[in-house]
Scaffold this active site. Structure first.
Site, PDB file in Angstrom:
ATOM      1  N   SER A  62       0.794  -1.064   0.063  1.00  0.00           N
ATOM      2  CA  SER A  62       0.026   0.070  -0.085  1.00  0.00           C
ATOM      3  C   SER A  62       0.711   1.152   0.181  1.00  0.00           C
ATOM      4  O   SER A  62       1.893   1.322   0.448  1.00  0.00           O
ATOM      5  CB  SER A  62      -0.913  -0.005   1.135  1.00  0.00           C
ATOM      6  OG  SER A  62      -1.431  -1.312   1.423  1.00  0.00           O
TER       7      SER A  62
HETATM    8  N1  SAH Z   1      -0.899  -3.711   3.586  1.00  0.00           N
HETATM    9  C1  SAH Z   1      -0.515  -4.827   2.502  1.00  0.00           C
HETATM   10  C2  SAH Z   1      -1.697  -4.966   1.328  1.00  0.00           C
HETATM   11  C3  SAH Z   1      -1.358  -6.131   0.553  1.00  0.00           C
HETATM   12  S1  SAH Z   1      -2.844  -5.919  -0.595  1.00  0.00           S
HETATM   13  C4  SAH Z   1       0.918  -4.158   2.069  1.00  0.00           C
HETATM   14  O1  SAH Z   1       1.139  -3.129   2.348  1.00  0.00           O
HETATM   15  O2  SAH Z   1       1.628  -5.013   1.871  1.00  0.00           O
HETATM   16  C5  SAH Z   1      -3.855  -6.733   0.223  1.00  0.00           C
HETATM   17  C6  SAH Z   1      -3.328  -8.160   0.313  1.00  0.00           C
HETATM   18  O3  SAH Z   1      -4.898  -8.956   0.806  1.00  0.00           O
HETATM   19  C7  SAH Z   1      -3.118  -9.092  -0.478  1.00  0.00           C
HETATM   20  O4  SAH Z   1      -2.116  -9.617  -0.344  1.00  0.00           O
HETATM   21  C8  SAH Z   1      -4.373 -10.209  -0.795  1.00  0.00           C
HETATM   22  O5  SAH Z   1      -3.751 -11.539  -1.306  1.00  0.00           O
HETATM   23  C9  SAH Z   1      -5.098 -10.127   0.566  1.00  0.00           C
HETATM   24  N2  SAH Z   1      -6.305 -10.729   0.619  1.00  0.00           N
HETATM   25  C10 SAH Z   1      -7.186 -10.543  -0.350  1.00  0.00           C
HETATM   26  N3  SAH Z   1      -8.364 -11.239  -0.014  1.00  0.00           N
HETATM   27  C11 SAH Z   1      -8.170 -11.799   1.317  1.00  0.00           C
HETATM   28  C12 SAH Z   1      -8.669 -12.380   2.253  1.00  0.00           C
HETATM   29  N4  SAH Z   1     -10.112 -12.765   2.151  1.00  0.00           N
HETATM   30  N5  SAH Z   1      -8.314 -12.790   3.353  1.00  0.00           N
HETATM   31  C13 SAH Z   1      -6.803 -12.345   3.689  1.00  0.00           C
HETATM   32  N6  SAH Z   1      -6.187 -11.756   2.755  1.00  0.00           N
HETATM   33  C14 SAH Z   1      -6.712 -11.483   1.607  1.00  0.00           C
END
Ligand code: SAH
Length: 215
Positions: A62
């Site tokens: 993010s």
């Molecule tokens: N805060 C993280 C954001 C990652 S993007 C960072 O800065 O790296 C969002 C993440 O949510 C992705 O890795 C995706 O695989 C995960 N995601 C999507 N749906 C999900 C779910 N139902 N349960 C857990 N993770 C999920």
């Protein structure tokens, strides 16, 4: 990267404080956590720029500013137990670990969960545990939580997450479709969720069900 600490200091002043992030604990955590360690090699030199970056598997780390906004809304205390949904790179998990007592984080993609575990362990964070699974279900065994941070966009607030929020607890979650989402802050007051709607954001979707591809 020549001087990551200087790059972080510049990020904090120019992207965060200049845009109204005033919570000193959040600013300090963002000065401390080495975002470049959570970014894959080809993008590492861009780690302190003002945007999201690819982390593989179609997912992104993010934007620092959006992370700071979410953390500021949560008003985290050093004694708090936190649930994070969507570990991704593990960057936000590290910030939460810096701010709180205990962090439980759930990631749907096993490969991302594992690389986040590896980086966090290598950096020495001992108060974060990463689980693989559907974060929309939360982690009933570790509940209740003082704060819940959801890093993927949901069409509505998952009821299981609401049920795992402690009295006085706070949840921040992007709610909406693919193109238009808004951050919602939910505070549990006298057993009832009090919702306020804030700025527009753009997150990858919260996906329910099993992982079907590892692309
Ligand atoms: N805060 C993280 C954001 C990652 S993007 C960072 O800065 O790296 C969002 C993440 O949510 C992705 O890795 C995706 O695989 C995960 N995601 C999507 N749906 C999900 C779910 N139902 N349960 C857990 N993770 C999920």
């Amino acid at each position: 990267m020549d001087n990551p600490a200087a790059a972080r200091q510049f990020m904090v002043e120019s992207q965060l404080r200049a845009r109204g992030i005033a919570d000193e604990r959040v600013l300090q955590a963002m000065r401390r956590v080495p975002r470049h360690e959570f970014v894959p090699d080809p993008y590492r030199e861009h780690a302190y720029e003002d945007g999201p970056l690819p982390i593989g598997h179609g997912q992104t780390i993010s934007q620092p500013y959006v992370v700071a906004v979410m953390l500021q809304f949560l008003q985290i205390k050093p004694s708090d137990e936190i649930l994070e949904v969507g570990t991704g790179s593990g960057y936000v998990s590290a910030l939460l670990a810096d701010l709180a007592a205990e962090v439980f984080s759930i990631e749907r993609q096993p490969a991302l969960a594992q690389s986040a575990r590896d980086v966090l362990a290598w950096l020495g964070y001992k108060n974060v545990r990463i689980f693989t699974g559907d974060g929309a279900q939360g982690l009933p065994d570790a509940a209740p939580f003082d704060a819940i941070l959801v890093s993927a966009a949901a069409s509505g607030v998952p009821p299981a997450l609401l049920a795992q929020l402690r009295e006085g607890g706070r949840m921040i979650i992007p709610v909406g479709g693919l193109d238009s989402q808004q951050l919602q802050l939910i505070q549990m007051v006298a057993g009832k969720p009090v919702i306020s709607v804030h700025e527009g954001v753009r997150f990858v979707p919260l996906i329910s069900g099993k992982v079907t591809s590892e692309t």
